[in-house]
Design an enzyme around this catalytic site. Structure first.
Site, PDB file in Angstrom:
ATOM      1  CD  GLU A 199      -3.140  -1.118   1.886  1.00  0.00           C
ATOM      2  OE1 GLU A 199      -2.723  -0.273   3.047  1.00  0.00           O
ATOM      3  OE2 GLU A 199      -3.621  -2.350   1.977  1.00  0.00           O
ATOM      4  CD  GLU A 297      -3.985  -6.160   2.980  1.00  0.00           C
ATOM      5  OE1 GLU A 297      -2.535  -6.690   2.233  1.00  0.00           O
ATOM      6  OE2 GLU A 297      -4.541  -5.639   3.747  1.00  0.00           O
TER       7      GLU A 297
END
Length: 446
Positions: A199, A297
């Protein structure tokens, strides 16, 4: 010509998950308004498999149980016959939020030569569990993702709260990847791939580090790619992005449009938190056909909602949308959490397919475990996604042809009513039922 071999169903109204049933009948004509069409001769991408993340939190939860319960969980995920047949596993390099606390493999400030680098923390639980997992899955593919470099390498002097990698430590950080991979190799664990940064556009209260698209491109091109080659690790695959799909196309285009960066990039990793955006995946594959798309994810945020049927349905919706948009692999987030949805050192509790009560030594298999299994058990590595469609938008369909020529068709119904359908495969016509709030896997053979 295909014939029905076996059908498995998980439904909210059924007491037994993944129940083997015989609800598919051969017919001579189309009898139902809802028509599912499967075209086995029209194939797309090759699947590498399904899996989940062995975080420190997951390891803590597994190790809290009795030995036979630990094996039950590991077998339940990774055994191809008695479990879900997971082939992929994601681990974190340095800590992430799903750790007991924050740490790195080298917390000695200014250690440019990484003389103090070690994986002692990983040797306590994660590595021993990986070794046990490999007893069930010899060809396990392990993906390594960093949430943050050590604090001393960053502009904010903190592993958490964003910050960036300092220019003077970019080469050291690239070497850190190599050290980690080689240290695992010494423990008998082969690493398959790495992502550049988890991220990279999110400043979180937990471990995080920011890269613009240009910064990620240049780190891959000038540091990570060349350093892996210098260290004899050119076989390690590099995946970029590792974040949500809402801006994935623009991000990927910036990196892959640079030929020097693109030559090091094997794939694009992505998460589900920013919405569906399946069109973004298709756009990437159409423009950059050689790149591989991997879901790395996804979880239900906000803690555990034990027994929530929506949990499994979210996974089914995502998997079908992703694989019908050229995705080749799917990795869930934590494979096991406790009843709070942790441990998590910043209280960012989430849900998981398996929940354990550490005090009572109880294991709870949520419907997400079975919903994922409707794909992972029957769509095996090496399978190719085949063209499928449905005349009724209420049903979502994914089909894939395995290497043994069996055909797996997954039919997902999140609606409150049963839906009868006809399924057309070449000259064959079958008739079946999709119960309300259910997922059905149909296995056919020639």
């Amino acid at each position: 010509m295909f014939k029905s071999l076996s059908n498995y169903i998980t439904a909210k109204s059924f007491s037994i998950p993944m129940q083997l049933i015989n609800n598919l009948k051969e017919r001579t004509k189309i009898e139902k308004k809802t028509v599912i069409t499967i075209e086995p001769s029209s194939t797309f991408q090759e699947v590498i498999g399904f899996g989940g993340a062995l975080t420190e939190a997951a390891a803590v939860n597994i190790m809290s149980l009795f030995p036979h319960q630990q094996e039950e969980i590991l077998r339940g995920y990774f055994d191809p016959e008695k479990g879900l047949g997971y082939k992929l596993c994601r681990i974190h390099m340095n800590s992430c939020d799903f750790c007991v606390d924050s740490y790195s493999c080298d917390d000695v400030e200014g250690d440019i030569e990484l003389k103090h680098f070690n994986i002692e923390r990983d040797k306590k639980m994660v590595i021993p569990l990986l070794k046990r997992i490999k007893e069930y899955c010899k060809d396990l593919k392990i993906l390594v993702s960093p949430w943050s470099p050590p604090a001393w390498m960053k502009t904010n002097g903190d592993m958490c709260h964003g910050g960036k990698l300092k220019d003077e430590y970019k080469k050291t950080w690239a070497r850190f990847f190599c050290k980690f991979i080689k240290a695992y190799k010494e423990e008998g664990i082969d690493i398959w791939a790495v992502t550049v940064q988890n991220e990279p556009m999110a400043t979180q209260v937990w471990e995080s580090c920011i890269y613009t698209a240009e910064e990620e491109r240049d780190f891959v091109k000038d540091y990570l790619g060349p350093t892996l080659e210098e260290e004899g690790l050119s076989h390690i695959k590099i995946l970029i992005w590792d974040h949500n799909k809402d801006i994935i196309y623009d991000r990927v285009k910036t990196i892959l449009s640079d030929k020097e960066a693109a030559k090091y990039v094997w794939g694009v990793a992505f998460h589900w938190y920013g919405g569906d955006h399946f069109d973004q995946l298709k756009k990437i594959k159409e423009e950059f056909p050689d790149v591989n798309l991997v879901f790395t994810e996804g979880c239900q945020e906000g803690g555990v909602k034990l027994g929530s049927w929506e949990l499994g349905e979210r996974y089914a919706h995502e998997i079908i949308g992703d694989f019908n948009s050229y995705t080749i692999g799917f990795m869930d987030w934590n494979i096991v959490l406790d009843t709070m949805g942790g441990p998590n050192h910043v209280g960012n509790f989430c849900d998981a397919p398996i929940i354990v009560d550490k005090d009572q030594k109880k294991i709870y298999y949520q419907n997400a475990y079975y919903y994922i299994g409707h794909f992972s058990k029957f769509i095996r590595p090496g399978a190719k996604v085949v063209k499928s469609s449905c005349s009724d938008a209420r049903l979502k369909v994914l089909a894939a042809k395995n290497q043994d020529d069996t055909l797996a068709v997954v039919v997902f119904n999140k609606n409150p009513e049963e839906i009868e359908f006809s399924m057309v495969i070449g000259e064959k016509i079958f008739c079946g039922k999709s119960p309300a709030r259910s997922i059905l896997t149909i296995v056919l053979e020639k």
